[in-house]
Design a protein around this motif. Structure first.
Motif, short mmCIF file in Angstrom:
data_model
loop_
_atom_site.label_atom_id
_atom_site.label_comp_id
_atom_site.label_asym_id
_atom_site.label_seq_id
_atom_site.Cartn_x
_atom_site.Cartn_y
_atom_site.Cartn_z
N ASP A 183 0.81 -1.34 -0.10
CA ASP A 183 0.02 0.05 -0.04
C ASP A 183 0.98 1.07 -0.15
O ASP A 183 0.45 2.27 -0.65
N PRO A 184 1.92 1.39 0.87
CA PRO A 184 2.71 2.61 0.63
C PRO A 184 3.48 2.80 -0.73
O PRO A 184 3.48 3.88 -1.07
N ALA A 185 3.91 1.63 -1.24
CA ALA A 185 4.35 1.58 -2.54
C ALA A 185 3.36 2.21 -3.71
O ALA A 185 3.80 2.67 -4.55
N LEU A 186 1.99 1.89 -3.30
CA LEU A 186 1.13 2.20 -4.33
C LEU A 186 0.70 3.97 -4.20
O LEU A 186 0.79 4.46 -5.28
N LEU A 187 0.99 4.41 -2.98
CA LEU A 187 1.04 5.95 -2.97
C LEU A 187 2.19 6.48 -3.62
O LEU A 187 2.06 7.43 -4.25
N ALA A 188 3.45 6.03 -3.46
CA ALA A 188 4.58 6.36 -4.08
C ALA A 188 4.18 6.22 -5.58
O ALA A 188 4.79 7.04 -6.31
N LEU A 189 3.88 5.18 -6.10
CA LEU A 189 3.56 4.99 -7.60
C LEU A 189 2.79 6.17 -8.10
O LEU A 189 2.96 6.63 -8.92
N ASP A 190 1.58 6.37 -7.38
CA ASP A 190 0.62 7.42 -7.91
C ASP A 190 1.15 8.86 -7.86
O ASP A 190 1.20 9.73 -9.09
N ARG A 191 2.07 8.99 -6.82
CA ARG A 191 2.87 10.50 -6.76
C ARG A 191 3.71 10.54 -7.91
O ARG A 191 3.64 11.55 -8.42
N ALA A 192 4.47 9.40 -8.05
CA ALA A 192 5.47 9.28 -9.29
C ALA A 192 5.02 9.69 -10.60
O ALA A 192 5.31 10.33 -11.33
N ALA A 193 3.63 8.86 -10.90
CA ALA A 193 3.10 9.26 -12.08
C ALA A 193 2.64 10.80 -12.06
O ALA A 193 2.74 11.06 -13.22
N GLU A 194 2.14 11.47 -11.21
CA GLU A 194 1.76 12.69 -11.19
C GLU A 194 3.00 13.73 -11.41
O GLU A 194 2.96 14.40 -12.16
N GLU A 195 4.24 13.32 -10.79
CA GLU A 195 5.47 13.99 -11.11
C GLU A 195 5.74 13.99 -12.36
O GLU A 195 6.25 15.02 -13.04
N ALA A 196 5.77 12.73 -12.98
CA ALA A 196 6.27 12.44 -14.51
C ALA A 196 5.38 13.12 -15.12
O ALA A 196 5.78 13.87 -16.42
N GLU A 197 4.04 13.26 -15.06
CA GLU A 197 3.04 14.14 -16.02
C GLU A 197 3.28 15.50 -15.85
O GLU A 197 3.45 16.25 -16.90
N ARG A 198 3.61 16.09 -14.69
CA ARG A 198 3.98 17.46 -14.63
C ARG A 198 5.00 17.93 -15.01
O ARG A 198 5.18 18.85 -15.32
N ARG A 199 6.16 16.90 -15.05
CA ARG A 199 7.31 17.23 -15.76
C ARG A 199 7.55 16.92 -17.41
O ARG A 199 8.51 16.88 -17.85
N THR A 200 6.50 16.34 -18.06
CA THR A 200 6.41 15.86 -19.28
C THR A 200 7.43 14.93 -19.39
O THR A 200 8.38 14.83 -20.41
N ALA A 201 7.56 13.69 -18.52
CA ALA A 201 8.70 12.82 -18.26
C ALA A 201 8.24 11.53 -18.52
O ALA A 201 6.77 11.32 -18.46
N SER A 202 8.94 10.45 -18.76
CA SER A 202 8.64 9.24 -18.57
C SER A 202 8.69 8.54 -17.27
O SER A 202 9.25 9.13 -16.31
N LEU A 203 7.86 7.50 -16.92
CA LEU A 203 7.98 6.87 -15.62
C LEU A 203 8.86 5.67 -15.62
O LEU A 203 8.28 4.61 -16.16
N GLU A 204 9.70 5.23 -14.88
CA GLU A 204 10.65 4.15 -14.67
C GLU A 204 9.95 3.34 -13.43
O GLU A 204 10.16 3.84 -12.38
N VAL A 205 9.31 2.10 -13.49
CA VAL A 205 9.20 1.40 -12.08
C VAL A 205 9.98 0.44 -11.89
O VAL A 205 10.21 -0.61 -12.78
N VAL A 206 11.05 0.53 -11.01
CA VAL A 206 11.90 -0.40 -10.38
C VAL A 206 11.51 -1.17 -9.44
O VAL A 206 10.81 -1.13 -8.42
N CYS A 207 11.60 -2.66 -9.66
CA CYS A 207 10.96 -3.72 -8.82
C CYS A 207 12.13 -4.92 -8.94
O CYS A 207 12.78 -4.98 -10.23
N GLY A 208 12.03 -5.93 -7.89
CA GLY A 208 13.00 -6.75 -8.09
C GLY A 208 12.86 -7.62 -6.86
O GLY A 208 11.84 -7.85 -6.19
N TRP A 209 13.83 -8.64 -6.78
CA TRP A 209 13.73 -9.66 -5.66
C TRP A 209 15.06 -9.96 -5.22
O TRP A 209 15.91 -9.74 -5.65
#
Length: 308
Positions: free
Chosen positions: A21-47
């Motif tokens: 759930d905290p990561a979902l909040l970060a994901l949503d905010r990151a998408a907003e920031e990318a749109e505000r900056r006219t940038a692409s969004l890179e989602v980093v995930c791993g194990w």
């Protein structure tokens, strides 16, 4: 192993994601920031980051055939599949809300802190969440988040709390003229958001306890000292006011501990911006006490701008 598509420096926002759930909040905010900056969004995930697998519609009461040695995947394949499932779920969430935003998956086997620092090295902004249980969650309450904050070389946004209503204010904490990069970031952020900029300089006289508000009663020359301290934020913003004439700016100097002053002021801001001064320590780079206080107690997201 790494799955990634590169994009230019300032045109990319990076977010660490593990499905919580905290990561979902970060994901949503990151998408907003990318749109505000006219940038692409890179989602980093791993194990292995304690991944939270996406929910499915499968009935848990449904009986399943026990796996056999012929059909059971090995552990590495299972972890890879889990990472891909979490990453795909994140991209689908972003695309459903921001259909025009370019998204990129970054699936890696690196440890969480190292992966995020590396991915954010040439990004315009890196975004992380807080208060989770593993991987990129639990940030700023555990060692992973502190390592990211201590070693990131570009701006880092730490998402705190939920979706609070906009205050229309970007807050910058200013210690000295050495924080010029953070002040510039604050101006740029205020312009992007169409918000006002508040630059706050907190100071204390070394010989007077911080709990005494009327410090001028305790030493001579207090008026001169107060005027000198008030000039610090005024001087730091003078040139940038000309460069950003459309940004409303308010400077303030207060006799108070910097951590307490910024935490209190953050209640009326959309984001608080700090320059990160990271003194050398026998165990590596360390964050200062003011940065620690704001990261743990601010009422809004915190943007850290490394001092160069």
């Amino acid at each position: 192993m790494m799955l990634r598509t590169d994009a230019p420096h300032a045109e990319r926002v990076v977010v660490g994601f593990d499905g919580s759930d905290p990561a979902l909040l970060a994901l949503d905010r990151a998408a907003e920031e990318a749109e505000r900056r006219t940038a692409s969004l890179e989602v980093v995930c791993g194990w292995p980051w304690g991944l939270h697998l996406p929910k499915t519609d499968t009935d848990p009461r449904e009986k399943r055939q026990p796996p056999t040695s012929r059909t059971r995947p090995d552990e590495g394949q299972m972890l890879y599949d889990a990472g891909r499932a979490v990453t795909d779920a994140a991209l689908e969430r972003v695309r459903s809300r921001f259909p025009d935003l370019r998204t990129m998956p970054h699936l890696t086997t690196e440890p969480a802190a190292r992966a995020l620092v590396r991915a954010g090295r040439d990004a315009g902004l890196t975004v992380v969440g807080t208060r989770g249980h593993g991987g990129f969650t639990g940030l700023l309450l555990g060692s992973v988040g502190l390592r990211v904050a201590a070693h990131c070389t570009g701006p880092l946004l730490v998402v705190r709390g939920g979706n609070a209503p906009s205050r229309g204010v970007v807050l910058v904490g200013l210690a000295s003229e050495a924080d010029g990069d953070a002040v510039r970031f604050g101006f740029e952020e205020a312009r992007r958001r169409g918000a006002a900029l508040r630059v706050l300089h907190a100071w204390q006289h070394r010989g007077v306890p911080g709990v005494l508000p009327a410090a001028e009663l305790y030493w001579e020359g207090a008026d001169d000292q107060r005027q000198c301290q008030a000039a610090v934020p005024a001087f730091a913003t003078a040139v940038l006011r000309e460069e950003f004439p459309d940004v409303e700016v308010r400077t303030e100097s207060v006799y108070q501990g910097a951590g307490q002053a910024l935490v209190e002021a953050s209640a009326d801001a959309d984001v608080v911006v700090l320059a990160t001064h990271r003194p050398r320590h026998p165990l590596g780079l360390q964050l200062g006490p003011v940065t620690h206080a704001v990261l743990h107690h601010a009422h809004c997201p915190v943007a850290l701008v490394p001092v160069t």
